[in-house]
Enzyme design. Structure first.
Site, PDB file in Angstrom:
ATOM      1  N   GLU A 147       3.063  16.059   2.634  1.00  0.00           N
ATOM      2  CA  GLU A 147       4.486  16.128   3.006  1.00  0.00           C
ATOM      3  C   GLU A 147       4.933  17.492   3.550  1.00  0.00           C
ATOM      4  OE1 GLU A 147       6.829  14.727  -0.296  1.00  0.00           O
ATOM      5  OE2 GLU A 147       5.828  12.787  -0.341  1.00  0.00           O
ATOM      6  N   ASN A 188      -1.549  14.049   4.251  1.00  0.00           N
ATOM      7  CA  ASN A 188      -0.890  12.868   3.675  1.00  0.00           C
ATOM      8  C   ASN A 188       0.626  13.002   3.806  1.00  0.00           C
ATOM      9  OD1 ASN A 188      -1.132  10.425   2.016  1.00  0.00           O
ATOM     10  ND2 ASN A 188      -0.265  11.610   0.331  1.00  0.00           N
ATOM     11  N   HIS A 224       5.339   4.111   0.928  1.00  0.00           N
ATOM     12  CA  HIS A 224       6.365   3.766  -0.062  1.00  0.00           C
ATOM     13  C   HIS A 224       7.429   2.958   0.682  1.00  0.00           C
ATOM     14  CE1 HIS A 224       4.729   6.104  -3.301  1.00  0.00           C
ATOM     15  NE2 HIS A 224       4.626   7.160  -2.516  1.00  0.00           N
ATOM     16  N   GLU A 254      -0.483   5.354  -1.042  1.00  0.00           N
ATOM     17  CA  GLU A 254       0.456   5.269  -2.178  1.00  0.00           C
ATOM     18  C   GLU A 254       1.361   4.051  -2.060  1.00  0.00           C
ATOM     19  OE1 GLU A 254       2.638   8.933  -2.740  1.00  0.00           O
ATOM     20  OE2 GLU A 254       0.960  10.155  -2.082  1.00  0.00           O
ATOM     21  N   ASP A 256       3.728   1.079  -2.435  1.00  0.00           N
ATOM     22  CA  ASP A 256       4.522   0.252  -3.340  1.00  0.00           C
ATOM     23  C   ASP A 256       5.700  -0.284  -2.541  1.00  0.00           C
ATOM     24  OD1 ASP A 256       6.061   2.610  -3.347  1.00  0.00           O
ATOM     25  OD2 ASP A 256       5.716   3.053  -5.456  1.00  0.00           O
TER      26      ASP A 256
HETATM   27  C1  XIL Z   1       5.064  11.212  -7.990  1.00  0.00           C
HETATM   28  C2  XIL Z   1       4.595  10.675  -9.333  1.00  0.00           C
HETATM   29  O1  XIL Z   1       4.407   9.295  -9.219  1.00  0.00           O
HETATM   30  C3  XIL Z   1       5.610  11.002 -10.401  1.00  0.00           C
HETATM   31  O2  XIL Z   1       5.128  10.627 -11.683  1.00  0.00           O
HETATM   32  C4  XIL Z   1       5.906  12.513 -10.379  1.00  0.00           C
HETATM   33  O3  XIL Z   1       6.942  12.784 -11.301  1.00  0.00           O
HETATM   34  C5  XIL Z   1       6.325  12.957  -9.001  1.00  0.00           C
HETATM   35  O4  XIL Z   1       5.324  12.592  -8.068  1.00  0.00           O
HETATM   36  N1  XIL Z   1       4.608  11.148  -2.921  1.00  0.00           N
HETATM   37  C6  XIL Z   1       3.462  11.677  -3.451  1.00  0.00           C
HETATM   38  C7  XIL Z   1       3.160  11.502  -4.883  1.00  0.00           C
HETATM   39  O5  XIL Z   1       2.619  12.206  -2.707  1.00  0.00           O
HETATM   40  O6  XIL Z   1       2.407  12.548  -5.419  1.00  0.00           O
HETATM   41  C8  XIL Z   1       4.422  11.293  -5.691  1.00  0.00           C
HETATM   42  O7  XIL Z   1       4.052  11.012  -7.029  1.00  0.00           O
HETATM   43  C9  XIL Z   1       5.253  10.191  -5.086  1.00  0.00           C
HETATM   44  C10 XIL Z   1       5.661  10.536  -3.689  1.00  0.00           C
END
Ligand code: XIL
Length: 339
Positions: A147, A188, A224, A254, A256
């Protein structure tokens, strides 16, 4: 020793049912995975069982982040990450490293500091050298930088960017490569899956890095999503393809899908969620350079998204009691159809 290892592997493999994500994905040479939370992995047998049955790759959700492994300037702690790696090894699963540089996971000792550019460069180099060396040979890939780009496609105003400048990105990749030349190194990011301002900015960044010989192997699409505005599958396919032209792999890292933003009954929203999961898996399956499809967890019992008792979010593919949701069935079907 060798015989013993083979025996353990065979035993684990033979326990994988033929109708599981893992079994079907393996046949197609694709990794299917989930983010793992250290706590339930330690004390929830059901969590462990489903994880080992359904997935062949894991990502530690928080256990490898800066503030977890490097909580004080002179102290490292790999306990949680090592436990996850040992679980993966026992169950013959791969591990993705996540993440070396992410402004949101900086510990206070970094954020509340007034380090100079030289000092921050030293700290970052030492961090990357130590962490990557610790896990050397145990990970298939690292999300080296996470990010770095804003939703508008600009370089984000993180501590690293502000004090070091954009150079921190290429340095991070070079330092990681020095200590683990075998691991695939990924950039990423979030909301850059389809086509648009953000994914163009990611594309331009990685193109520039590749052209200048920086050791970068792929791009992670966080994925996401929600029901309101998922990316168009054909846009995601085009985006993956233009990265292939740069010689880059893609991992879905990641995924969801939130359902609380959608309209309709809960049943309808779960069906819509299932179809988004399946469309994205299909896009990945059809792209030769898309090698991994990883979800940000697997059970609604453990998700990073908001959980209020009156309006619980349910973004994953198993429910709170580890029962398969329509999304799970849709993924199984997608893998079967394209086998
Ligand atoms: C999130 C975790 O799921 C949480 O438990 C933590 O508090 C914060 O980070 N993008 C990412 C992940 O790259 O590392 C993040 O994970 C979610 C968003």
């Amino acid at each position: 020793m060798l015989t013993l290892t083979l025996l353990i592997v065979t035993t684990t493999e033979s326990r994988i049912p033929r109708i599981s994500l893992r079994f079907l994905a393996q046949q197609q040479g694709i990794w299917i995975g989930a983010a793992v939370s250290a706590q339930p992995l330690k004390n929830d047998a059901h969590y462990q069982e489903v994880l080992a049955r359904e997935f062949n790759i894991l990502t530690p959700e928080n256990a490898m982040k800066f503030k977890t492994v490097h909580p004080e300037r002179l102290r490292y702690d790999f306990t949680k990450a090592d436990a996850i790696i040992s679980f993966a090894k026992t169950h013959n699963m791969q591990v993705r490293g996540h993440t070396l540089v992410w402004y949101k996971s900086n510990p206070d000792w970094l954020n509340k500091s007034n380090f100079t550019r030289e000092q921050l460069l030293d700290i970052l180099q030492e961090h990357i050298y130590t962490v990557v060396s610790h896990f050397r040979g145990k990970l298939v890939s690292w999300d080296v930088v996470n990010e770095a780009i804003t939703p508008e496609g600009k370089m984000g105003g993180s501590l690293w960017q502000k004090v070091i400048g954009s150079e921190y990105i290429e340095l991070a990749f070079r330092w990681a490569h020095e200590k683990d030349p075998q691991a695939g190194l990924f950039y990423n990011d979030v909301s850059g899956e389809g086509l648009g301002q953000k994914s163009d900015a990611i594309y331009n960044l990685v193109k520039d890095l590749r052209q200048r010989g920086v050791p970068l192997d792929g791009v992670g699409f966080q994925m996401h999503l929600n029901l309101k505005s998922p990316p168009k599958p054909q846009d995601v396919a085009k985006n993956i393809e233009r990265l292939a032209e740069l010689g880059l792999e893609v991992h879905i890292t990641e995924m969801d899908v939130e359902i609380n933003t959608g309209i309709g009954t809960r049943k309808e929203r779960l069906a819509a969620q299932a179809s988004i999961y399946s469309q994205m898996l299909q896009v990945c399956q059809e792209a030769p350079n898309c090698k991994a499809f990883v979800l940000w967890g697997f059970t609604d019992r453990h998700t990073w998204l908001r959980q209020s008792p009156d309006d619980p979010e349910a973004p994953l593919i198993f429910d709170q009691f580890y029962r398969p949701k329509p999304a799970y069935k849709a993924l199984i079907k997608t893998l079967q159809q394209n086998n």
